[in-house]
Structure formats: structure tokens, C-alpha cells
Write a protein that holds these residues in place. Structure first.
Motif, PDB file in Angstrom:
ATOM      1  N   MET B  28      -4.601  -8.321   2.252  1.00 35.73           N
ATOM      2  CA  MET B  28      -4.347  -6.966   2.744  1.00 35.73           C
ATOM      3  C   MET B  28      -4.939  -5.958   1.788  1.00 35.73           C
ATOM      4  O   MET B  28      -4.879  -6.139   0.570  1.00 35.73           O
ATOM      5  CB  MET B  28      -2.837  -6.708   2.791  1.00 35.73           C
ATOM      6  CG  MET B  28      -2.158  -7.122   4.045  1.00 35.73           C
ATOM      7  SD  MET B  28      -0.426  -6.745   3.867  1.00 35.73           S
ATOM      8  CE  MET B  28      -0.412  -5.028   4.363  1.00 35.73           C
ATOM      9  N   GLU B  29      -5.487  -4.870   2.347  1.00 39.44           N
ATOM     10  CA  GLU B  29      -6.003  -3.794   1.497  1.00 39.44           C
ATOM     11  C   GLU B  29      -4.893  -2.786   1.228  1.00 39.44           C
ATOM     12  O   GLU B  29      -3.848  -2.807   1.875  1.00 39.44           O
ATOM     13  CB  GLU B  29      -7.179  -3.081   2.206  1.00 39.44           C
ATOM     14  CG  GLU B  29      -8.320  -3.994   2.585  1.00 39.44           C
ATOM     15  CD  GLU B  29      -8.861  -4.759   1.381  1.00 39.44           C
ATOM     16  OE1 GLU B  29      -8.939  -4.178   0.288  1.00 39.44           O
ATOM     17  OE2 GLU B  29      -9.195  -5.953   1.547  1.00 39.44           O
ATOM     18  N   GLU B  32      -2.962  -0.548   4.040  1.00 38.50           N
ATOM     19  CA  GLU B  32      -3.194  -1.119   5.354  1.00 38.50           C
ATOM     20  C   GLU B  32      -1.871  -1.378   6.071  1.00 38.50           C
ATOM     21  O   GLU B  32      -0.866  -1.687   5.448  1.00 38.50           O
ATOM     22  CB  GLU B  32      -3.955  -2.444   5.202  1.00 38.50           C
ATOM     23  CG  GLU B  32      -4.483  -2.940   6.523  1.00 38.50           C
ATOM     24  CD  GLU B  32      -5.281  -4.213   6.369  1.00 38.50           C
ATOM     25  OE1 GLU B  32      -5.348  -4.746   5.247  1.00 38.50           O
ATOM     26  OE2 GLU B  32      -5.823  -4.659   7.377  1.00 38.50           O
ATOM     27  N   LEU B  34      -0.350  -3.900   8.705  1.00 43.91           N
ATOM     28  CA  LEU B  34      -0.677  -5.184   9.301  1.00 43.91           C
ATOM     29  C   LEU B  34       0.424  -5.577  10.263  1.00 43.91           C
ATOM     30  O   LEU B  34       1.595  -5.528   9.920  1.00 43.91           O
ATOM     31  CB  LEU B  34      -0.807  -6.211   8.174  1.00 43.91           C
ATOM     32  CG  LEU B  34      -1.281  -7.603   8.532  1.00 43.91           C
ATOM     33  CD1 LEU B  34      -2.728  -7.566   8.951  1.00 43.91           C
ATOM     34  CD2 LEU B  34      -1.097  -8.525   7.344  1.00 43.91           C
ATOM     35  N   ALA B 204       1.643   0.409   2.106  1.00 41.33           N
ATOM     36  CA  ALA B 204       1.090  -0.570   3.049  1.00 41.33           C
ATOM     37  C   ALA B 204       2.255  -1.260   3.722  1.00 41.33           C
ATOM     38  O   ALA B 204       3.360  -1.275   3.183  1.00 41.33           O
ATOM     39  CB  ALA B 204       0.238  -1.580   2.300  1.00 41.33           C
ATOM     40  N   ASP B 220      -3.223  -1.344  11.939  1.00 44.93           N
ATOM     41  CA  ASP B 220      -4.672  -1.367  11.825  1.00 44.93           C
ATOM     42  C   ASP B 220      -5.218  -2.723  12.251  1.00 44.93           C
ATOM     43  O   ASP B 220      -6.312  -2.830  12.779  1.00 44.93           O
ATOM     44  CB  ASP B 220      -5.090  -1.141  10.355  1.00 44.93           C
ATOM     45  CG  ASP B 220      -4.527   0.151   9.812  1.00 44.93           C
ATOM     46  OD1 ASP B 220      -4.509   1.141  10.567  1.00 44.93           O
ATOM     47  OD2 ASP B 220      -4.107   0.176   8.641  1.00 44.93           O
ATOM     48  N   ARG B 221      -4.447  -3.757  11.962  1.00 43.58           N
ATOM     49  CA  ARG B 221      -4.946  -5.118  12.104  1.00 43.58           C
ATOM     50  C   ARG B 221      -3.750  -5.998  12.453  1.00 43.58           C
ATOM     51  O   ARG B 221      -2.610  -5.664  12.112  1.00 43.58           O
ATOM     52  CB  ARG B 221      -5.555  -5.567  10.772  1.00 43.58           C
ATOM     53  CG  ARG B 221      -6.500  -6.729  10.832  1.00 43.58           C
ATOM     54  CD  ARG B 221      -7.399  -6.695   9.586  1.00 43.58           C
ATOM     55  NE  ARG B 221      -6.607  -6.739   8.368  1.00 43.58           N
ATOM     56  CZ  ARG B 221      -6.318  -7.876   7.708  1.00 43.58           C
ATOM     57  NH1 ARG B 221      -6.756  -9.025   8.143  1.00 43.58           N
ATOM     58  NH2 ARG B 221      -5.611  -7.843   6.613  1.00 43.58           N
TER      59      ARG B 221
END
Ligand SMILES: Nc1ncnc2c1ncn2[C@@H]1O[C@H](COP(=O)(O)OP(=O)(O)OP(=O)(O)O)[C@@H](O)[C@H]1O
Ligand SMILES: [Mg+2]
Lengths: 346, 255
Positions: B28-29, B32, B34, B204, B220-221
Motif C-alpha cells: 500500500m502507498e 491510499e 484500499l 491510509a 482507490d484500489r
């Protein structure tokens, strides 16, 4: 002069607005006044002696509550700390000739170590296992004490301890004073942020960990604090009775303290204290019928717990005070509206 | 900046013969969001528990900002900046709601960051305010409804000032209206900013959720778990059109 009057008035106002508004606070105030003023009314040695012992056991009961009532670490061997305090200070007094005012706190420090020794293996245990393990510790120590009569006095205990003072009034104010101070300290601890964490550990330990709190530290802290206060009680007892005997470590000693706490209402500090001040003198009254003494005691405890499962003091408090549904401030039960937010109380 | 926030490398966890999490790896950035989805029993909760130290993986590694999390205590991990909520809420029932959150505010991480906040009560109050249950601060937690318990979980988690927030079914059991409110709160939190005395850098997040429609708007993902293994990974659009995912959700031969 004007300034003095100003401050007296201010004090009186605080007293009226903060103490007189709630029956429970008035009761606590009266309790302090009566305890401190009692020798003005009677100096009967027997009576004074009962109050002194009651004070000592009140410290002991409150210390159990601090550990088990708050953090939920059920300790069924609380006599360990009492006995370690008693024997610790007795040995220091007899073998090293240290005066009692020093041996009692030192004995309590030894009890703190005992708290660590019990606490560390108990960290991983819960419920029945914890209860059984704690139950075993005082029995183990008792075995050691019986096995080493030269150091510990064996089954007869260690006799000939010095008292801090021989005067009747001196003893009274010493023990009652120490009790009141320690009771306030214990209450302050439980009323602080640390107290909130103790409460939370009892409710759900995993959730406390997940809140970023080191529960190992706080559980050991509870064991040590509890050990300290119980150790003081043990030391005071040994020096007042002038003997540290195997009975200080007895199983019944461990169980009575649990009964006191549940009877008065656990996780309050004042509940167990009130329970000792009711039950301990009551046990003396029951000496009038020696063969029924324990049965009467059990009957009283059973009746209370049957009808007041939360403990006597909770029950009484709910009768004389109401909680405001809006702001949660407590009010005297006779009020129709809340004293702070004026919401309707019914 | 190039360093990822979280690197999970082939973690495994079995319960008896059941492989609940099977060789899962992902990264994970920073900042982010998720989504973590999968059918019931896919191992989502187990995976989150492995990240927060509630469960220890049988093997594998979890690195958060370069630090290995496996082997650390739960509270250490929380104080590094990973906070989680419980799927089946775990409030301190007999404590007032505000005290529930104060426990988090007393953690070294939260306490150290808000030194200028005079009282933990105030910080806890602001977390409740953010979650939208400040009006009930003094009630016992046992009176809360399902939806409000979810809010309490969120308030508790953000009070520890996380950099990575793990939300386990934040919409579970909520009505559509409550779901919208919660989704809004999550987006607001992710944007970051100051909520009273509570400062959010915009953590995040990993969000486990069955309500996919709502989830898609936030994340985002998405990564998909099925029988403990990572099935697919991609943007919300990619994932919902992935035939394997459709099959996992609807079963073979589903329409
Ligand atoms: N502590 C445990 N002991 C034994 N088996 C467990 C344990 N926790 C989870 N499991 C099993 O592991 C599998 C994965 O469970 P998990 O709770 O992670 O699923 P999930 O994806 O969160 O499901 P849901 O969507 O229903 O929350 C399930 O089959 C479950 O029965
Ligand atoms: Mg789950």
C-alpha cells in the motif's frame, strides 16, 4: 479581616453547593467527622480496639477492590499481601530491631514485590485458572513459613512485636488517620485516568490493547498498588496485635475480603470500606451468640446479595439519589428537576 | 516518499487444518484507500488481525514504514500508527461512551501528540463529535444501537491518531441513511484536517466491506480474497468486471 470573612463565606458556599447537595457526600463527610470525633464521646478500650481493627480491614478490603473489582483480575489469595506485609514488618522488627514506623512501609514494599511475583504468572491467566492460581500463593507461603520456624516463628507466629505507640488515643488516631488517608488515595487512583484504564481492562482486555494501551504494565501496576495497600494493612495489623501469625495468610482471610467487597459493591472503593464498617462490628455483636456467629454472618451476607446483587451501597445510593437522564449529574432523590441542567428527573 | 506504507509478504495463517489466510502479499502507498472484499469466511477479518498483531501469522512478514510488525505487541503496533476497528464491536459496555474513547486518547501515541490539549476528555469529545455521537457522551456504551456502536469503534480508532486505519465492515448492520453518513465521515477523515482538538493527517485505510456499491465510491484500489488466497487486485472497475471475482461471489454458473 474583610479578606478572612470573604474566604470563610466562599468556603461555606462551596460546602453548601458541593457537599450538602448530595446525601452520599453528606454521609462521607459525617463518616469522617464521626470517626475523628469518636474519642470525644467514648474511650472505652474495647470499642476503640474494634474501630482500629475495622480501619485496618477496611484498607485491606479496599485494596482488593482496587485490583479485582476494577481490573477484574479475580484474586482469591489476597491474604498473601496481608501476610507478607505482616510477616515482613514483623521480621524486620524482631530480627533487625527496626522501629515499627519504618518496618510497616518496608513490609508493604515487600508486598509490592509479592504483587509482581503473583502478577507475572497471572498475566496469561483468566477466570477460574486465575482464581485457583492466586488461591495457591498464600498456601505456598504458609508452607514455607511453617517449614522455617527459626526465622518465622512457625505455627505460633512471631510474637513480641513493638507497637508504634502504647497510648490508646495515639493508636486510635494513627490507625484511623492512616486508613482515611489511604482510602482517599485509593479513591483518587480509581477516579483518575489510570482508573479508567483499570475499568476498561475488566470490560474487554483485547479492546484496551487495540486502543494502544500496554495492558501488561497496567495489570502489574494494579497488582503492585493493591499489594502495597494490603501490605500496609498487614503491617499495621501485626504491630497492633503484636503478633504475625499463620492466620494472616489463611484462606478465610482471603475469602472474607471478597465477601466484604461484593457485599458493599465492587469497583467503588467506598463500597468495600462501608461493608467492613458494617460487617466487622456486626461480627463482634454476634459474639453474643457464639455458636451461631458464623451462621448469622452468612445469613446477613446472603440476604443482602439476594436482594441487592450490585451490593448494599449501590442499592442505598440508588434509593437516595437519582441520576439526571440528561447530564448524568446525581441529584437527591426528592428533587423533581436536575440541580445543574434543570431537566425533569422522572 | 518512494517507500510504501505497508508491505505484506506471503503471510499465512491456519486454524487447525483450515488455511484462513494463504500466502497473501500486497503493498500500500501512503494515503491510499484500499478495499478488501471477498465472500463470507474468505479470511478478511483474519488478515486484518494479522496486521494488528491480534493474531500471529504462521509465516510471512508485515512491514509498516519499513518496520517489521510481526512479533510486536498489539499496543506497540497501535502506537506505531496502525489502528483497527472490530467487526463485532467491542465497547467497554459499562463505561460511559466518552471513557471508551479516553482509553485510546491515553495511549502513548495519542497522549504524546496532543500535549497542548489540556484534558484527554476534550480530545475524546472531539473524536466523538467527529463520529457524530458526542450528544451521548455520558451515556453508558451499553445503550448504543448497532450503528452508533460502529461510530464508537471509529471514534476510538481515530483517537489514537493512526497513519493506517483498518475498518472491518464499517457499514455492517447500518441502515442506508446511516451508511451514507458513515461513508461521508470516512471521506472527511481521509481528506484530513482539524476536527476540534483532533488532528488528522488523512490516514491510509483498508476497508473491509460487503456493501460494494458504497465501498466503490471511497476506495482507490480493491483486493479480493477468496478461501484465504488473493484472487484479484485492481481499480474498482477492473475488479467488478473480473470474471474470477464474479464467479467467487456468485458461484459457478451464476447468472
Ligand atoms: N479464531 C478462530 N479459530 C478458528 N477458526 C477461525 C477463527 N477465526 C476465523 N476462523 C475461520 O477462518 C475463516 C476466515 O474467517 P474470517 O473471519 O477471517 O472471514 P471474513 O472474511 O472476515 O468473513 P466475514 O465476511 O463473514 O466477516 C472462517 O472459516 C472462520 O471460520
Ligand atoms: Mg470478517
Amino acid at each position: 479581616m474583610g479578606l478572612v470573612i470573604f474566604y470563610v463565606k466562599k468556603l461555606f458556599k462551596i460546602f453548601r453547593n458541593e457537599v450538602l447537595v448530595l446525601p452520599s457526600r453528606v454521609v462521607v463527610g459525617l463518616f469522617f467527622i464521626v470517626l475523628l470525633g469518636l474519642p470525644l464521646v467514648t474511650q472505652d478500650p474495647y470499642f476503640i480496639r474494634i474501630i482500629i481493627l475495622t480501619s485496618i480491614f477496611a484498607i485491606f478490603a479496599a485494596s482488593w477492590d482496587l485490583l479485582s473489582g476494577f481490573t477484574g483480575q479475580m484474586n482469591f489469595g489476597h491474604a498473601l499481601f496481608f501476610g507478607v506485609g505482616a510477616y515482613g514488618s514483623a521480621m524486620l522488627n524482631i530480627h533487625f530491631n527496626i522501629p515499627p514506623w519504618a518496618t510497616i512501609p518496608m513490609g508493604a514494599i515487600v508486598a509490592v514485590l509479592a504483587g509482581l511475583i503473583v502478577g507475572i504468572p497471572c498475566l496469561r491467566l483468566k477466570h477460574t485458572y486465575l482464581a485457583l492460581t492466586t488461591l495457591a500463593f498464600p498456601i505456598i507461603l504458609l508452607g514455607i513459613i511453617i517449614a522455617l520456624p527459626d526465622i518465622s516463628g512457625g505455627e505460633l507466629g512471631m510474637t513480641g512485636l513493638k507497637r508504634i505507640t502504647e497510648s490508646l488515643l495515639g493508636n486510635y488516631y494513627l490507625h484511623v488517620g492512616v486508613f482515611l488517608v489511604l482510602a482517599v488515595i485509593m479513591w483518587e487512583i480509581t477516579d483518575s485516568n489510570t482508573g479508567i484504564i483499570f475499568h476498561a481492562i475488566r470490560e474487554d482486555e483485547l479492546a484496551v490493547k487495540a486502543s494502544g494501551i500496554n495492558t501488561v504494565f497496567y495489570k502489574l501496576l494494579a497488582f503492585c498498588l493493591s499489594g502495597f495497600f494490603a501490605g500496609i494493612a498487614g503491617g499495621l495489623y501485626a504491630h497492633y496485635m503484636r503478633i504475625a501469625g499463620p492466620s494472616t495468610l489463611g484462606v478465610d482471610q482471603s475469602f472474607t475480603v471478597v465477601i466484604y467487597a461484593i457485599f458493599g459493591g465492587a469497583a467503588t472503593i467506598y463500597g468495600p470500606i462501608a461493608a467492613v464498617f458494617i460487617l466487622f462490628p456486626l461480627l463482634e455483636v454476634f459474639r453474643l451468640w457464639p455458636e451461631y456467629r458464623m451462621m448469622l454472618f452468612a445469613a446477613v451476607v446472603l440476604v443482602i446479595l439476594l436482594y441487592m446483587p450490585e451490593g448494599l451501597i449501590h442499592w442505598i445510593r440508588d434509593k437516595i439519589e437519582k441520576e439526571c437522564p440528561r447530564c448524568k449529574i446525581r441529584n437527591i432523590a426528592t428533587r423533581k428537576t436536575c440541580r445543574i441542567c434543570t431537566a425533569n428527573l422522572d | 516518499m518512494a517507500e510504501p506504507l505497508l508491505v505484506v509478504e506471503s503471510v499465512n495463517k491456519s486454524f487447525g487444518g483450515l488455511k484462513a489466510v494463504n500466502d497473501v502479499s500486497f503493498r500500500m502507498e501512503q494515503k491510499e484507500v484500499l478495499g478488501l472484499i471477498g465472500p463470507n469466511g474468505a479470511g478478511k477479518t483474519t488478515l486484518l488481525r494479522l496486521l494488528t498483531g491480534i493474531l500471529k501469522p504462521d509465516s510471512g512478514s508485515v512491514k509498516f514504514k519499513g518496520k517489521e510488525l510481526v512479533g510486536r505487541n498489539i499496543w506497540n503496533i497501535v502506537n506505531l500508527g496502525v489502528a483497527c476497528t472490530f467487526q463485532n464491536m467491542r465497547p467497554f459496555r459499562r463505561l460511559p461512551i466518552i471513557a471508551n474513547v479516553m482509553v485510546s486518547c491515553l495511549s502513548p501515541r495519542s497522549h504524546g501528540k496532543g500535549e497542548w490539549v489540556k484534558k484527554v476528555e476534550n480530545k475524546a469529545m472531539d473524536a466523538l463529535e467527529f463520529a457524530g455521537i458526542s450528544d451521548m457522551a455520558l451515556e453508558k456504551a451499553s445503550v448504543l444501537s448497532q450503528g452508533d456502536l460502529k461510530r464508537l469503534e471509529v471514534a476510538r480508532a481515530i483517537a489514537s491518531d493512526p497513519e493506517l486505519l483498518l475498518l472491518d465492515e464499517p457499514f455492517g448492520g447500518l441502515s442506508p441513511a446511516e451508511t451514507d453518513l458513515m461513508a461521508k465521515s470516512i471521506r472527511r477523515l481521509h481528506k484530513g484536517g482539524r476536527f476540534g482538538r483532533l488532528h488528522s493527517e488523512g490516514p491510509a485505510m483498508i476497508i473491509v466491506e460487503h456493501k460494494l456499491q458504497q465501498l466503490m465510491k471511497i476506495v482507490d484500489r480493491i483486493i479480493v480474497l477468496n478461501f484465504g488466497t488473493l484472487l484479484a487486485e485492481g481499480t474498482p472497475d477492473e475488479v467488478v468486471n473480473n470474471p474470477q471475482v464474479i464467479e467467487a461471489y456468485l458461484g459457478k454458473g451464476g447468472d
